[in-house]
Motif scaffolding. Structure first.
Motif, PDB file in Angstrom:
ATOM      1  N   ASN A 285       0.771  -1.240   0.000  1.00 46.31           N
ATOM      2  CA  ASN A 285       0.000   0.000   0.000  1.00 46.31           C
ATOM      3  C   ASN A 285       0.801   1.288   0.000  1.00 46.31           C
ATOM      4  N   ARG A 286       1.983   1.259   0.618  1.00 48.90           N
ATOM      5  CA  ARG A 286       2.728   2.509   0.756  1.00 48.90           C
ATOM      6  C   ARG A 286       3.300   2.926  -0.601  1.00 48.90           C
ATOM      7  N   VAL A 287       3.177   4.196  -0.889  1.00 50.75           N
ATOM      8  CA  VAL A 287       3.709   4.716  -2.154  1.00 50.75           C
ATOM      9  C   VAL A 287       4.933   5.561  -1.840  1.00 50.75           C
ATOM     10  N   PRO A 299      12.980  -0.831  -6.824  1.00 46.12           N
ATOM     11  CA  PRO A 299      14.070  -1.818  -6.888  1.00 46.12           C
ATOM     12  C   PRO A 299      14.859  -1.948  -5.579  1.00 46.12           C
ATOM     13  N   LEU A 300      15.086  -0.848  -4.895  1.00 45.02           N
ATOM     14  CA  LEU A 300      15.887  -0.922  -3.680  1.00 45.02           C
ATOM     15  C   LEU A 300      15.094  -1.543  -2.526  1.00 45.02           C
ATOM     16  N   THR A 301      13.912  -1.000  -2.283  1.00 38.61           N
ATOM     17  CA  THR A 301      13.139  -1.528  -1.152  1.00 38.61           C
ATOM     18  C   THR A 301      12.640  -2.943  -1.469  1.00 38.61           C
TER      19      THR A 301
ATOM     20  N   LEU B 144      10.076  21.476  13.380  1.00 35.61           N
ATOM     21  CA  LEU B 144      10.165  21.600  11.924  1.00 35.61           C
ATOM     22  C   LEU B 144       9.233  20.548  11.340  1.00 35.61           C
ATOM     23  N   ALA B 145       8.107  21.005  10.804  1.00 35.59           N
ATOM     24  CA  ALA B 145       7.063  20.067  10.383  1.00 35.59           C
ATOM     25  C   ALA B 145       7.181  19.776   8.888  1.00 35.59           C
ATOM     26  N   MET B 146       7.709  18.605   8.591  1.00 27.09           N
ATOM     27  CA  MET B 146       7.880  18.197   7.187  1.00 27.09           C
ATOM     28  C   MET B 146       6.975  17.021   6.861  1.00 27.09           C
ATOM     29  N   GLY B 151       3.807  10.324   3.578  1.00 28.86           N
ATOM     30  CA  GLY B 151       5.229   9.995   3.581  1.00 28.86           C
ATOM     31  C   GLY B 151       6.113  11.176   3.894  1.00 28.86           C
ATOM     32  N   GLY B 152       7.184  10.873   4.607  1.00 32.96           N
ATOM     33  CA  GLY B 152       8.148  11.909   4.959  1.00 32.96           C
ATOM     34  C   GLY B 152       9.297  11.963   3.972  1.00 32.96           C
ATOM     35  N   SER B 153       9.714  10.785   3.515  1.00 32.31           N
ATOM     36  CA  SER B 153      10.906  10.730   2.665  1.00 32.31           C
ATOM     37  C   SER B 153      10.724  11.553   1.398  1.00 32.31           C
ATOM     38  N   ASP B 154       9.551  11.432   0.797  1.00 33.93           N
ATOM     39  CA  ASP B 154       9.348  12.126  -0.476  1.00 33.93           C
ATOM     40  C   ASP B 154       9.464  13.644  -0.316  1.00 33.93           C
ATOM     41  N   LYS B 396      17.607   3.581  17.571  1.00 33.30           N
ATOM     42  CA  LYS B 396      17.097   3.017  16.308  1.00 33.30           C
ATOM     43  C   LYS B 396      16.495   4.121  15.442  1.00 33.30           C
ATOM     44  N   MET B 397      15.872   5.084  16.100  1.00 34.59           N
ATOM     45  CA  MET B 397      15.168   6.112  15.327  1.00 34.59           C
ATOM     46  C   MET B 397      16.114   6.984  14.512  1.00 34.59           C
ATOM     47  N   VAL B 398      17.339   7.077  14.998  1.00 36.02           N
ATOM     48  CA  VAL B 398      18.316   7.911  14.292  1.00 36.02           C
ATOM     49  C   VAL B 398      18.572   7.374  12.875  1.00 36.02           C
TER      50      VAL B 398
HETATM   51  C1  LIG Z   1      11.406  10.338  17.049  1.00 31.30           C
HETATM   52  C2  LIG Z   1      11.031  10.905  15.721  1.00 31.30           C
HETATM   53  C3  LIG Z   1      11.336  12.214  15.418  1.00 31.30           C
HETATM   54  C4  LIG Z   1      10.960  12.766  14.189  1.00 31.30           C
HETATM   55  N1  LIG Z   1      11.186  14.086  13.958  1.00 31.30           N
HETATM   56  C5  LIG Z   1      10.661  14.669  12.864  1.00 31.30           C
HETATM   57  C6  LIG Z   1      10.732  16.073  12.673  1.00 31.30           C
HETATM   58  O1  LIG Z   1      11.299  16.779  13.500  1.00 31.30           O
HETATM   59  N2  LIG Z   1      10.126  16.614  11.608  1.00 31.30           N
HETATM   60  C7  LIG Z   1       9.459  15.842  10.682  1.00 31.30           C
HETATM   61  O2  LIG Z   1       8.899  16.381   9.748  1.00 31.30           O
HETATM   62  N3  LIG Z   1       9.425  14.493  10.800  1.00 31.30           N
HETATM   63  C8  LIG Z   1       9.987  13.903  11.881  1.00 31.30           C
HETATM   64  N4  LIG Z   1       9.915  12.543  12.040  1.00 31.30           N
HETATM   65  C9  LIG Z   1       9.421  11.744  10.952  1.00 31.30           C
HETATM   66  C10 LIG Z   1      10.558  11.123  10.141  1.00 31.30           C
HETATM   67  O3  LIG Z   1      11.462  12.067   9.705  1.00 31.30           O
HETATM   68  C11 LIG Z   1       9.964  10.325   8.990  1.00 31.30           C
HETATM   69  O4  LIG Z   1       9.413   9.204   9.566  1.00 31.30           O
HETATM   70  C12 LIG Z   1      10.950   9.882   7.972  1.00 31.30           C
HETATM   71  O5  LIG Z   1      11.349  10.977   7.254  1.00 31.30           O
HETATM   72  C13 LIG Z   1      10.389   8.813   7.032  1.00 31.30           C
HETATM   73  O6  LIG Z   1       9.133   9.134   6.602  1.00 31.30           O
HETATM   74  P1  LIG Z   1       7.925   8.131   6.744  1.00 31.30           P
HETATM   75  O7  LIG Z   1       7.900   7.602   8.115  1.00 31.30           O
HETATM   76  O8  LIG Z   1       6.714   8.829   6.276  1.00 31.30           O
HETATM   77  O9  LIG Z   1       8.270   6.927   5.794  1.00 31.30           O
HETATM   78  P2  LIG Z   1       8.232   6.892   4.205  1.00 31.30           P
HETATM   79  O10 LIG Z   1       8.531   8.191   3.636  1.00 31.30           O
HETATM   80  O11 LIG Z   1       7.004   6.209   3.786  1.00 31.30           O
HETATM   81  O12 LIG Z   1       9.479   5.976   3.920  1.00 31.30           O
HETATM   82  C14 LIG Z   1       9.481   4.642   4.374  1.00 31.30           C
HETATM   83  C15 LIG Z   1      10.702   3.971   3.834  1.00 31.30           C
HETATM   84  O13 LIG Z   1      10.670   4.007   2.423  1.00 31.30           O
HETATM   85  C16 LIG Z   1      11.971   3.915   1.907  1.00 31.30           C
HETATM   86  N5  LIG Z   1      12.190   5.012   0.957  1.00 31.30           N
HETATM   87  C17 LIG Z   1      11.744   6.269   1.031  1.00 31.30           C
HETATM   88  N6  LIG Z   1      12.139   6.975  -0.032  1.00 31.30           N
HETATM   89  C18 LIG Z   1      12.852   6.161  -0.795  1.00 31.30           C
HETATM   90  C19 LIG Z   1      13.513   6.294  -2.045  1.00 31.30           C
HETATM   91  N7  LIG Z   1      13.530   7.443  -2.709  1.00 31.30           N
HETATM   92  N8  LIG Z   1      14.159   5.231  -2.548  1.00 31.30           N
HETATM   93  C20 LIG Z   1      14.158   4.052  -1.886  1.00 31.30           C
HETATM   94  N9  LIG Z   1      13.532   3.867  -0.708  1.00 31.30           N
HETATM   95  C21 LIG Z   1      12.888   4.900  -0.170  1.00 31.30           C
HETATM   96  C22 LIG Z   1      12.885   3.939   3.111  1.00 31.30           C
HETATM   97  O14 LIG Z   1      13.181   2.627   3.494  1.00 31.30           O
HETATM   98  C23 LIG Z   1      12.037   4.574   4.170  1.00 31.30           C
HETATM   99  O15 LIG Z   1      12.478   4.251   5.432  1.00 31.30           O
HETATM  100  C24 LIG Z   1      10.289  11.973  13.233  1.00 31.30           C
HETATM  101  C25 LIG Z   1      10.005  10.647  13.530  1.00 31.30           C
HETATM  102  C26 LIG Z   1      10.341  10.122  14.772  1.00 31.30           C
HETATM  103  C27 LIG Z   1       9.945   8.718  15.068  1.00 31.30           C
END
Ligand SMILES: Cc1cc2nc3c(=O)[nH]c(=O)nc-3n(C[C@H](O)[C@H](O)[C@H](O)COP(=O)(O)OP(=O)(O)OC[C@H]3O[C@@H](n4cnc5c(N)ncnc54)[C@H](O)[C@@H]3O)c2cc1C
Lengths: 411, 422
Positions: A285-287, A299-301, B144-146, B151-154, B396-398
């Motif tokens: 489900n996750r995009v 490919p990586l994940t 800092l709200a991202m 999803g956060g990564s995107d 782990k979170m780091v």
């Molecule tokens: C203790 C804590 C503190 C945090 N602090 C902050 C903060 O201060 N501000 C804030 O905005 N957020 C914060 N976060 C959120 C955190 O930064 C996000 O969880 C993180 O960026 C990943 O986003 P996501 O959880 O939405 O996972 P997703 O974006 O869904 O990513 C999940 C996984 O997908 C994979 N992935 C993602 N992109 C790619 C790619 N391009 N290619 C291959 N694989 C990929 C990776 O394995 C990744 O771990 C915090 C979270 C915690 C638990």
């Protein structure tokens, strides 16, 4: 196909009764544990204790090996190893801690009530406790640990936690700050591998949880395994009947541990299967990369998910390989033989190390969701790590491997 | 017994101020945090134990002011070329006690970097927000709200996705922004934050960097709602929750750096976030070193202290080696972020990639090494009273935040191998 069937295991070796038991456990734990986890979390009283009762008493895992005439099911041939594996991976999938507790219980049964080495006396004394249907019997072990007294008697370098003295018709046990392998706060029976005063040979002695002189400290906090509420014990002149000493020999001790390691390996595989199911939902489900592509297609994940599945498959095969060795003593030798014991120790450490890696990876893929209690993944990560630590140091277990494979004598 | 100061640091990078504050923090940690930290997990929702030490450090000692210009009551570190090395030392010291606290502490300054640091000081916003931080002895928290639900990564993958996945919108209405959206997970939320920097889009779906807007929002603005803190595997001292923005209005000039520059300097917070993460890992390992020292001296194996067994010594050596290597990398990363004259701007894809490489290497090594220590400690490894397990859960979170490890890998590969389609 049931998604757990995707992971290979020697299904052809399992009896129909094993498969039926696994199937019914799968339904039971899904309904009673997995589906209630979000609401009840790791609540001992609300979730874990009642389910321990269901598994051990209602399903009857704690009656499995005991002779029929004593109220057991007398499923006590070596092939029961497959039953243990099939059952505990299902329990471990729902809660690794419950499976870990059941592994203690089953290992003790196996070491007393196996057809080939049935200990009539002990069965007569202890089977009723397990078979009277009155409640779960929580079994815990007290094994040598790293002590703090350089002169204390030791077993392969680690200090015995309990010292036993033979009195007339009884054993008197003493130990301070004793750390059991589980459930110090709740266990009904502690199996302690004790140093015996004035003798070389240790003794494995069963101590009822309510024995006078046994006191329990407060439950201490730990990483995981909520089902095991652990606490340190003090044994101060605890007297138990002489017959509570179940064995004195290495062979029997290793036999107990081989069966225990089978249960623990299966419990860990269960935890891995649970992680798989959580990751699968995520991957479907996750995009990511904003392209509309689901996670598993990246490919990586995708490769990492493949690696995790590989880890789970290999662990499952290894756990069943161990079951296969225990199930066939004619080919492989006694469960307590050096070879089988070493294999059991290698497998349990390998499975637990693999589980640690696979859970780390799964969490990486799920990022914050993996870290949040809500998604349920992190508890398997904590539980499996806790089990790994309780099984002991991998580094020092390697000395056991070296002893067997290279004939090392002084390690 | 040798203490934590035996581990190498590049002495030529250290600054008197960083060291002085480091010593103050060490004392604070010993007295105000370490004695209480074993109860932090259960305090994740209320922060009854966690807030008072923060009051002392941030409010009473006044460390929350450090980034602001001196004439506005700050310490002027935003203008310095030793901010990151000094911050590294502070983060290490706090993380030694509790890396969740170190994160919460670091994030107080994280968004402020966008307005307080050269060469993009936003004087008007400094004047606007400095009094919040300098005029009180109560702790003030920023965030800092991202991250968003999808999803956060995107969102952090600015180089490739260029903000096209951001769903939190900022629409101009006269001389105000109207912000709508839903963020989750930012550090210092769950009711803690006083001031937020919110990553928004001014044109949903756009890939034009000009449309990425980082806008400051005081949390008491109508329309801002913070949910309760989530329950997590660790890091109880960092509260994370949902934030909803419903027609939240702020002046147009609350935008951090302006069109194009917000996207550009976003890279800077990513670099600094990665640098700080390494310090958290080092701090945690330093404390585990102390615990392991105690354990390996106290516990006995084969009639000798555990540490005297060669196989065990191998594990101990690996752990010390990990600290040595990761700490040097971390200080180098901090120095690189400080000395932009030598290494280039810290918001550049190059520095972002390097900092990400340093961080994920550090986090991976730390987790591996700590995992082995826990296992060596057998049944005492997962025991809360030995503190190691807490660090293992926390750290782990780091590895997971800031877009997770895999995004880091992609950014590193992109820069070092000039990949074009990742
Ligand atoms: C203790 C804590 C503190 C945090 N602090 C902050 C903060 O201060 N501000 C804030 O905005 N957020 C914060 N976060 C959120 C955190 O930064 C996000 O969880 C993180 O960026 C990943 O986003 P996501 O959880 O939405 O996972 P997703 O974006 O869904 O990513 C999940 C996984 O997908 C994979 N992935 C993602 N992109 C790619 C790619 N391009 N290619 C291959 N694989 C990929 C990776 O394995 C990744 O771990 C915090 C979270 C915690 C638990």
């Amino acid at each position: 196909m049931n998604d757990l069937e995707l992971f290979p295991y020697p299904k052809n070796r399992l009896q129909k009764t094993d498969l039926d038991l696994a199937a019914s456990l799968q339904d039971l734990v899904q309904k009673e544990i997995v589906d209630k986890r979000l609401e009840l979390k790791e609540d001992y009283r609300g979730l874990l204790e009642p389910n321990l009762n269901k598994l051990l008493v209602e399903v009857g895992l704690q009656r499995m090996f005991w002779p029929e005439k004593l109220g057991g099911e007398e499923h006590n041939g070596p092939e029961a190893a497959y039953t243990v594996a099939a059952a505990l991976e299902q329990v471990g999938r729902a809660d690794t801690g419950l499976a870990y507790l059941a592994a203690h219980n089953l290992a003790l049964q196996a070491s007393l009530a196996m057809r080939e080495n049935l200990n009539q006396e002990a069965c007569g004394r202890f089977a009723p406790l397990f078979c009277d249907g009155r409640g779960p019997v929580i079994v815990s072990f007290v094994l040598p640990v790293f002590g703090e007294d350089e002169k204390a008697p030791a077993w392969r370098g680690k200090s015995f936690q309990v010292r036993a003295r033979a009195a007339s018709g009884s054993w008197v046990l003493n130990g301070k700050g004793v750390r059991p392998t589980c459930s110090g706060a709740d266990a009904h029976l502690f199996g302690a591998w004790c140093a015996v005063e004035g003798e070389e040979q240790p003794a494995f002695i069963l101590v009822p949880g309510d024995a006078p002189g046994l006191s329990r400290g407060p439950e201490f906090k730990k990483t995981g395994l909520a089902a095991s509420r652990n606490a340190d014990l003090d044994l101060s002149g605890v007297e138990v009947p002489a017959e509570n000493c179940l064995f004195r020999g290495d062979l029997e001790y290793r036999r107990l541990l081989s069966w225990f390691y089978l249960g623990v390996s299966a419990a860990a595989v269960g935890g891995l299967l649970a992680a798989y199911q959580i990751l699968k939902e995520w991957g479907d489900n996750r995009v990511i990369k904003g392209t509309g592509n689901v996670f598993k297609e990246n490919p990586l994940t995708g490769a990492l998910m493949g690696e995790i599945a590989q880890d789970i498959s290999m662990s499952r095969l290894l756990a069943y390989d161990l079951a296969g060795m225990l199930a066939d003593p004619t080919t492989f030798g006694d469960a307590g033989s050096d070879m089988v014991y070493t294999a059991a120790l290698m497998i349990v450490h390998h499975v637990l190390a693999t589980a640690e890696r696979a859970l780390h990876r799964t969490m990486e893929l799920m990022a914050s969701a993996g870290y949040a209690k809500e998604w349920q993944l992190e508890r398997y990560w904590r539980d499996l790590k806790t089990v790994q630590c309780y099984v002991g140091s991998h580094e020092l277990a390697k000395h056991d491997f070296a002893r067997w494979f290279y004939g090392a004598r002084t390690l | 017994m040798r203490g934590i100061d035996v581990f190498s640091r590049p002495l030529e990078y250290l600054t008197p101020l960083g060291e002085q504050v480091g010593e103050i923090i060490r004392e604070w940690v010993e007295n105000e945090v370490i004695p209480y930290r074993r109860r932090f997990d259960e305090d994740y929702l209320e922060h009854r134990l966690i807030l008072p030490p923060f009051k002392k450090l941030l409010g009473e000692y006044g460390i929350q002011r450090i980034l602001f210009p001196e004439d506005l009551g700050g310490w002027g570190l935003g203008h310095s070329d030793y901010l990151c090395v000094a911050a590294f030392r502070m983060f290490e010291e706090i993380a030694r006690a509790d890396s969740g606290m170190a994160v919460a502490f670091g994030v107080v300054f994280w968004p402020l970097v966008l307005i307080c640091c050269e060469p993009h000081v936003n004087r008007r916003l400094c004047e606007e927000f400095a009094p919040m931080f300098t005029g009180t002895t109560e702790p003030v928290f920023s965030c800092l709200a991202m991250t968003e639900p999808q999803g956060g990564s995107d969102i952090e993958n600015v180089e490739v996705l260029k903000g096209s996945t951001i769903r939190t919108t900022a629409v101009q209405d006269g001389d105000e922004w109207v912000i709508n959206g839903h963020k989750l997970w930012p550090t210092n939320t769950g009711g803690v934050a006083d001031l937020m920097a919110v990553v928004c889009t001014t044109n949903p779906g756009s890939r034009n960097p000009d449309d990425i807007a980082i806008i400051f929002v005081p949390c008491d603005r109508p329309g801002v709602t913070q949910g309760p803190a989530y329950e997590k595997a660790g890091m109880a001292a960092d509260k994370n929750g949902d934030i909803w923005f419903e027609n939240v209005r702020v002046p147009l000039w609350y935008r951090a750096c302006g069109p194009g520059d917000d996207a550009k300097y976003y890279g800077e917070v990513v670099s600094l976030g990665n640098m700080g993460s390494i310090a958290f890992a080092v701090g945690v390992m330093l404390n585990i070193y102390e615990k392991l020292q105690e354990y390996a001296n106290r516990k006995v194996y084969r009639g000798l202290p555990l540490k005297e067994n060669d196989a065990v010594a191998g594990v101990l050596a690996d752990f010390a080696t990990t600290i040595e290597a990761v700490r040097i990398i971390g200080y180098q990363c901090a120095r690189m972020c400080d000395r932009q004259d030598l290494y280039g701007p810290r918001w550049s894809p190059e520095i972002v990639a390097r900092a990400r490489a340093h961080r994920y290497f550090a986090a991976d090594r730390a987790l591996e090494a700590i995992g082995k220590v826990m296992n060596l400690m057998e049944c005492f490894g997962p025991d809360r009273d030995w503190d190691v397990e807490k660090h293992w859960r926390d750290i782990k979170m780091v590895q997971l935040w800031l877009g997770g490890k895999q995004l880091s890998q992609m950014e590193v590969a992109r820069w070092f191998f000039e990949c074009e389609t990742l």
